[in-house]
Design a protein around this motif. Structure first.
Motif, PDB file in Angstrom:
ATOM      1  N   TYR A 172      -5.317 107.774 -27.662  1.00  0.00           N
ATOM      2  CA  TYR A 172      -5.438 108.082 -26.237  1.00  0.00           C
ATOM      3  C   TYR A 172      -5.236 107.312 -25.109  1.00  0.00           C
ATOM      4  CZ  TYR A 172      -8.115 111.506 -29.074  1.00  0.00           C
ATOM      5  OH  TYR A 172      -8.378 112.632 -29.996  1.00  0.00           O
ATOM      6  N   PRO A 224      -9.388 115.946 -29.849  1.00  0.00           N
ATOM      7  CA  PRO A 224      -8.552 116.791 -30.227  1.00  0.00           C
ATOM      8  C   PRO A 224      -8.350 118.257 -29.442  1.00  0.00           C
ATOM      9  CG  PRO A 224      -9.536 115.609 -31.956  1.00  0.00           C
ATOM     10  CD  PRO A 224     -10.282 115.479 -30.685  1.00  0.00           C
ATOM     11  N   GLU A 239      -4.983 118.701 -27.191  1.00  0.00           N
ATOM     12  CA  GLU A 239      -3.737 118.827 -27.641  1.00  0.00           C
ATOM     13  C   GLU A 239      -3.320 120.062 -27.263  1.00  0.00           C
ATOM     14  OE1 GLU A 239      -4.198 118.419 -31.972  1.00  0.00           O
ATOM     15  OE2 GLU A 239      -4.704 116.128 -31.627  1.00  0.00           O
ATOM     16  N   ARG A 266      -0.123 115.483 -27.319  1.00  0.00           N
ATOM     17  CA  ARG A 266      -1.709 115.165 -27.434  1.00  0.00           C
ATOM     18  C   ARG A 266      -2.247 115.692 -26.216  1.00  0.00           C
ATOM     19  NH1 ARG A 266      -2.616 111.044 -31.079  1.00  0.00           N
ATOM     20  NH2 ARG A 266      -4.930 111.438 -30.354  1.00  0.00           N
TER      21      ARG A 266
END
Length: 247
Positions: A142, A189, A192, A223
């Protein structure tokens, strides 16, 4: 006495060379503090209609403070990236929408600041990284120890209009962006680009942004739905460290 005089004479050329070098350094150093390096522009000079909300110049970001190197809330990009982004803006304005940029060129010193901050450690932050500890943000991908933003052709952005009222649970709050499922800099997540399931509206908005940016020559970082880099960037192997300034 003769020996001292000869020694003094022999040092004069060295002293002169040192002063000449110092003068050169003094002249060239401010190039990074004022005028932009060749090949860079301020986005407002290319397309003032694109909304700017540069988060790292203030406190509304995952560090919850100003980041090193951001002396003004201004978007700076390579000339090629700025012109390509302006072409996307024209597509958006035809639909009654606008781009809003959150981050553009990022000084290398800012990247280093972010890395140091992660190493201080700490628990998850429900707004920015709800399921990851601060010290794991680099390992989880990240936060990067190097950033494409420092090459000048990467931009973080969303699409906005005048009527939306979206307040995402994770990431930067912004009342006028369309619904993308998360806010900018949600380290989860859910951010993404192809994450599923997503509400239909959020999935459609991501698809619209992705298509418009691809058509202008940008590629997405899978991402992060908001992160795009110009495919034919002019400085693919060079990182810069001049500060972000307003003029």
């Amino acid at each position: 006495m003769p020996g001292r005089a000869e020694g003094g004479a022999s040092r004069r050329p060295l002293l002169g060379a040192f002063l000449a070098t110092l003068a050169i350094l003094t002249v060239t150093a401010p190039a990074y503090a004022g005028p932009l390096p060749a090949g860079f522009v301020r986005l407002a000079d290319v397309d003032p209609t694109i909304r700017q909300d540069i988060r790292y110049a203030g406190r509304e970001n995952f560090l919850r403070r100003k980041v090193d190197g951001y002396d003004a809330p201004a978007c700076i990009l390579t000339t090629q990236a700025a012109k390509a982004l302006s072409s996307v803006q024209k597509t958006m304005t035809a639909k009654g929408l606008t781009l809003v940029v959150f981050d553009c060129y990022r000084p290398a010193r800012a990247v280093a600041d972010m890395v140091r901050w992660t190493r201080e450690g700490g628990p998850p932050d429900p707004q920015w990284y709800p399921t990851v500890r601060r010290g794991d943000l680099i390992a989880k991908g990240y936060v990067g120890e190097l950033s494409s933003h420092s090459r000048g052709s990467t931009v973080d952005l969303a699409i906005a209009d005048a009527t939306s009222s979206v307040h995402p649970a994770c990431g930067a709050p912004d009342g006028t962006t369309l619904d993308f499922g998360t806010g900018f800099d949600c380290f989860d997540p859910m951010s993404e680009t192809a994450h599923r399931p997503l509400p239909a509206e959020a999935a459609a908005d991501r698809k619209m942004l992705l298509a418009a940016m691809h058509a202008a020559g940008f590629r997405n970082y899978a991402r992060e739905w908001w992160h795009f880099t110009l495919a034919k960037e002019p400085f693919p192997k060079q990182r810069f460290d001049f500060p972000v300034t307003a003029d």
